[in-house]
Design a protein around this motif. Structure first.
Motif, short mmCIF file in Angstrom:
data_model
loop_
_atom_site.label_atom_id
_atom_site.label_comp_id
_atom_site.label_asym_id
_atom_site.label_seq_id
_atom_site.Cartn_x
_atom_site.Cartn_y
_atom_site.Cartn_z
N ARG A 1 6.25 1.03 3.85
CA ARG A 1 7.55 0.59 3.43
C ARG A 1 7.76 -0.77 3.86
NH1 ARG A 1 10.33 4.86 6.79
NH2 ARG A 1 8.26 4.67 7.91
N ASP A 2 8.91 -1.72 2.89
CA ASP A 2 9.46 -2.93 3.55
C ASP A 2 10.85 -2.39 4.07
OD1 ASP A 2 7.44 -4.86 2.58
OD2 ASP A 2 8.31 -4.57 0.78
N PHE A 3 11.30 -2.97 5.00
CA PHE A 3 12.59 -2.61 5.33
C PHE A 3 13.66 -3.90 5.30
CE2 PHE A 3 9.98 0.00 8.07
CZ PHE A 3 10.29 1.22 7.70
N GLY A 4 14.43 -3.81 4.42
CA GLY A 4 15.58 -4.92 4.17
C GLY A 4 16.66 -5.19 5.39
N ALA A 5 17.42 -5.99 5.06
CA ALA A 5 18.32 -6.58 6.11
C ALA A 5 19.37 -5.33 6.71
CB ALA A 5 19.05 -7.58 5.65
N ARG B 1 19.31 -12.60 8.70
CA ARG B 1 18.78 -11.26 8.85
C ARG B 1 17.59 -10.71 8.93
NH1 ARG B 1 23.17 -12.49 5.95
NH2 ARG B 1 24.94 -11.13 5.88
N GLN B 2 17.39 -9.65 9.63
CA GLN B 2 16.08 -9.52 9.97
C GLN B 2 15.35 -8.53 8.84
OE1 GLN B 2 15.31 -7.21 13.66
NE2 GLN B 2 13.15 -7.85 13.50
N ILE B 3 14.03 -8.72 8.54
CA ILE B 3 13.38 -7.66 7.52
C ILE B 3 12.16 -7.43 8.34
CG2 ILE B 3 14.38 -8.66 5.42
CD1 ILE B 3 11.15 -9.69 4.87
N GLU B 4 11.56 -6.44 8.05
CA GLU B 4 9.84 -6.06 8.48
C GLU B 4 9.17 -5.73 7.18
OE1 GLU B 4 10.77 -4.76 12.96
OE2 GLU B 4 9.71 -3.34 11.72
N THR B 5 8.15 -6.01 7.27
CA THR B 5 7.00 -5.63 6.11
C THR B 5 5.95 -4.76 6.77
OG1 THR B 5 5.68 -7.72 6.34
CG2 THR B 5 7.58 -7.67 5.00
N PRO B 6 5.32 -4.22 6.04
CA PRO B 6 4.43 -3.15 6.73
C PRO B 6 3.12 -3.92 7.08
CG PRO B 6 4.53 -2.82 4.23
CD PRO B 6 5.38 -3.81 4.64
N ALA B 7 2.61 -3.50 8.28
CA ALA B 7 1.21 -4.19 8.91
C ALA B 7 0.13 -4.24 7.88
CB ALA B 7 0.70 -3.31 10.12
N MET B 8 0.01 -3.45 6.88
CA MET B 8 -1.14 -3.62 5.92
C MET B 8 -0.41 -4.09 4.61
SD MET B 8 -2.49 0.41 5.73
CE MET B 8 -2.30 1.26 7.33
N TYR C 1 7.47 -10.13 -0.70
CA TYR C 1 8.66 -9.35 -0.32
C TYR C 1 9.84 -9.88 -1.30
CZ TYR C 1 12.91 -7.43 1.78
OH TYR C 1 14.07 -6.79 2.00
N PRO D 1 0.92 -1.40 -0.09
CA PRO D 1 -0.05 -0.02 0.02
C PRO D 1 0.92 1.33 0.03
CG PRO D 1 -0.66 -1.58 1.39
CD PRO D 1 0.60 -2.18 1.11
N GLU E 1 2.76 4.52 7.99
CA GLU E 1 3.11 3.74 9.02
C GLU E 1 4.60 4.04 9.34
OE1 GLU E 1 2.89 -0.92 9.77
OE2 GLU E 1 4.52 -0.63 8.12
N TYR F 1 14.84 -13.57 9.02
CA TYR F 1 14.06 -13.68 10.13
C TYR F 1 12.96 -12.46 10.17
CZ TYR F 1 16.50 -10.95 13.57
OH TYR F 1 17.19 -10.03 14.34
N MET G 1 17.03 -2.54 8.46
CA MET G 1 16.78 -3.36 9.56
C MET G 1 17.98 -3.09 10.82
SD MET G 1 13.65 -3.74 10.11
CE MET G 1 13.63 -4.33 11.70
N TRP H 1 -0.03 4.68 12.78
CA TRP H 1 -0.64 4.76 11.22
C TRP H 1 -1.37 5.96 11.14
CZ3 TRP H 1 -0.41 0.43 14.21
CH2 TRP H 1 0.20 -0.59 13.93
N GLN I 1 7.16 -9.96 14.09
CA GLN I 1 6.04 -8.99 13.96
C GLN I 1 4.91 -9.61 14.29
OE1 GLN I 1 7.21 -7.39 9.78
NE2 GLN I 1 6.82 -5.74 10.92
#
Lengths: 433, 433
Positions: free
Chosen positions: A11-15, B38-45, B92, A7, A125, B107, A18, A113, B110
């Motif tokens: 954002r995606d956060f890569g290694a 390695r950690q990644i994060e993706t959006p809640a939505m 992703y 959306p 976000e 990894y 992060m 949000w 979330q």
């Protein structure tokens, strides 16, 4: 099939991102904990009754509403995603008041949000890092928040200036010049002093409906200069007739006195133009700006006296600040202040064949037990491919295993930056990385 | 005004719960990183197009939909809260494929949201801790996930058993008995073996439409016993005519062989009843159960061959496991395995007057610079009140400051458990806590 997407405004956060974000979060977290603050978390969704009307009419429009797919919307109470950490904190304190011992010192690091129009540097976000003391009006709490600012930015290596103001001083000024309802107009105009000069500011004040007399009385404040204590002395005499204003001066002097007594090493500037969250703060107001990057405020906060009043628990004074992780991220990036190779693999094993791979796995197991961060390339693929992977991951050392290494119970350790190679034993490797 | 509340199925986490949760998260995180993840994060939505159809018809109904308050729903693409970390991970990988070097080891820790009917132990918001390797079919990855399980539970002090199965073995069994479409019926029935016995299982299999002959052929499998290698040998001969089945046996032998070669110290049980996520997994299937608490699976996962296929990137094999933070929390609580005083204040200062308070603040500043976690009670309140606060916060030591202490440059250090007191200098205090 079209490429999947996320959306807008998220954002995606890569290694790498992060690792950098975690560096910021773990730094603030560790400082917060050194000051005895305890973490809490609240749910991403709150009841709409908790959220609505707390952020003004504009804020209400920026709330994301949630609907269960399988549930008739009319049956379930309306829910929304949290918009900040402050309202959920107030709700938390009121809901859990029986379990809490005041003063309550909490920090909270979670995403919020907002359905803002996405633009550069503004996301739908984003994370907030809030730290608050609630249930005491002691100015020691203001001191501690300033010490936290000092410690966080000292640790991160960012040079900052802390701007300090007090809502009571602003109220005092408005009162003294006979325009108690015009605090916001006055501070907005003062804020433009640097840009447009004193004459233009005066014109604007008149346009905003201040009397000629009020503007006249404001002149000593507009031309205020000198050190913090000189400014405070001038203000003290100007505001002598305002009880509120004098209280504000006194509080500010005490906060600066405590900073001096505890050796706070941070430029602090008394800044009367600082008016953030004015209909909310009741005492000290803080804002922190980076000295070496033009990016606006990277931390801000202040004292409030009626946060929990909106949920029926009046007269609880608190003070808090919020660290803006996204802007701190940008500052650290621009100034190139991240430590190198944060949390990533220290050595990768590359094996020439299946037997070598098992040998590598045994070494890796031993190294991990010694606390090292170790990868094993999972296939006995072409060495070129394995080394390319290590390069892409910026792994500093690769331990190559062939038949010769197995025979001599060693690995060929390759420094990926210099290209140097040397044959080492497990003990040597353990102490080297 | 009614007391505020939170949406049903969601939770607030207070200071003690958060310290415990962070202990779990930091343990898994540190183990994941020791294995080069390695950690990644993706959006809640996520966009609804990303989520819909990925969790079956029932899953679609459990998605929370999001609507912007200020936006006409018809204009914005539909969004929903993520339901798990697997689909966002697949999205992703496909979206960022150009930036990624395979194998990709990530990894992700979330929260996820499901509009399930809330009940004991089932929440609408809960955390997942997923770790996956994607882009290699090497069984070394299975080994590493098993080593991660070993290391995490060893560190947490939880005794566990890892149940291991392989989708290919199950497919082989179904194939051999001539019922290739009945894998799920077969495994469901086998799963009841312990509870209802072999005869009742046979009855149930017939009811589920298996032929008399198929049920007959299944008997050696139902009465399978012995060690893992004995079971595997029996299965190998039973499945000799099934290419898929034999492949499954071979994979399992290799995984167990790698565990032995690297000294994995974890009970592993070949468990043919294990069939979780069957329409999803293609190779190894894992499930971890605590030995000393009846709570079901606390970690699970397996190999998949077409995770990213749903987003148009076929033929990428991966393997992953997910740690269930909520259940691990319950196990640690039940077994009373949390370390004491995690991350909380080491010493609190209590001052008799304003001057003493400033003295305490200077000491606290020095101790924090030495890395200690220190609180100063922010007011020179009644000593009884200050000590009651320290007790409520379970602070182990209180440093009391009165005039005598200021004169002798000491504090009176009170052990809050034993009640013992002694006068100490700053150096003594620094080395004591």
């Amino acid at each position: 099939m079209t490429k999947p997407n996320i959306p807008k405004g998220t954002r995606d956060f890569g290694a790498i991102e992060m690792a950098r974000r975690n560096y910021i979060f773990s730094t603030v977290r560790s400082v917060f904990e050194r000051f005895g603050f305890r973490q809490i978390e609240t749910p991403a969704m709150e009841l709409m009754t908790t959220l609505m009307g707390k952020y003004g009419e504009e804020g209400d429009k920026l709330l994301f509403r949630i609907q269960n797919s399988g549930e008739k919307a009319a049956l379930a109470p309306e829910k929304g995603l949290r918009y900040d950490l402050t309202v959920p904190f107030a709700r938390y304190v009121v809901q859990h008041q029986a379990e809490l011992t005041l003063p309550f010192r909490r920090y909270q690091i979670q995403p919020v949000w907002r359905a803002d129009r996405p633009q550069k540097g503004r996301y739908r976000e984003f994370y907030q890092c809030d730290v608050d003391v609630i249930g005491t009006d002691s100015l020691v709490s203001e001191l501690e928040l300033i010490q936290i600012v000092e410690e966080v930015y000292h640790t991160l290596g960012i040079r900052v200036c802390l701007h300090l103001n007090n809502r009571k001083i602003l109220a005092g000024i408005a009162e003294i010049i006979g325009e108690p309802d015009k605090i916001i107009d006055i501070t907005t105009a003062i804020d433009k002093l640097d840009k447009i000069g004193q004459d233009k500011v005066n014109e604007e004040l008149l346009e905003r409906g201040l009397s000629q007399e009020a503007v006249q009385k404001l002149q000593p404040i507009l031309s205020l200069s000198g050190s913090n204590s000189e400014k405070l002395d001038t203000m003290a005499s100007l505001l002598a007739d305002s009880e509120t204003g004098s209280k504000g001066i006194e509080e500010t002097k005490r906060i600066l006195g405590l900073c001096k007594a505890t050796g706070v090493n941070l430029p602090i500037e008394l800044d009367l133009t600082l008016a953030r969250g004015l209909n909310y703060y009741t005492g000290a107001i803080f804002e922190v700006k980076a000295l070496d990057v033009q990016i606006g405020s990277i931390t801000g906060g202040g004292r409030y006296d009626n946060l929990t009043g909106i949920f029926g628990l009046p007269d609880i004074s608190g003070v808090g600040i919020s660290f803006g992780a996204d802007r701190i991220y940008d500052v650290l990036t621009e100034l190139n202040l991240y430590p190198e190779a944060m949390g990533s693999t220290e050595v990768m094993f590359a094996a020439f064949g299946q037997q070598e791979l098992e040998y590598a796995l045994r070494w890796a197991t031993a190294l991990r037990k010694a606390g090292k961060r170790v990868e094993v390339y999972p296939e006995a693929a072409k060495m070129k491919k394995q080394l390319a992977y290590a390069n892409a991951q910026q792994v500093p050392f690769v331990a190559v295993v062939g038949g010769n290494e197995m025979e001599t119970n060693t690995v060929m350790l390759k420094n990926m930056l210099s290209g140097e190679q040397q044959q080492v034993t497990l003990e040597q490797l353990t102490s080297m990385i």
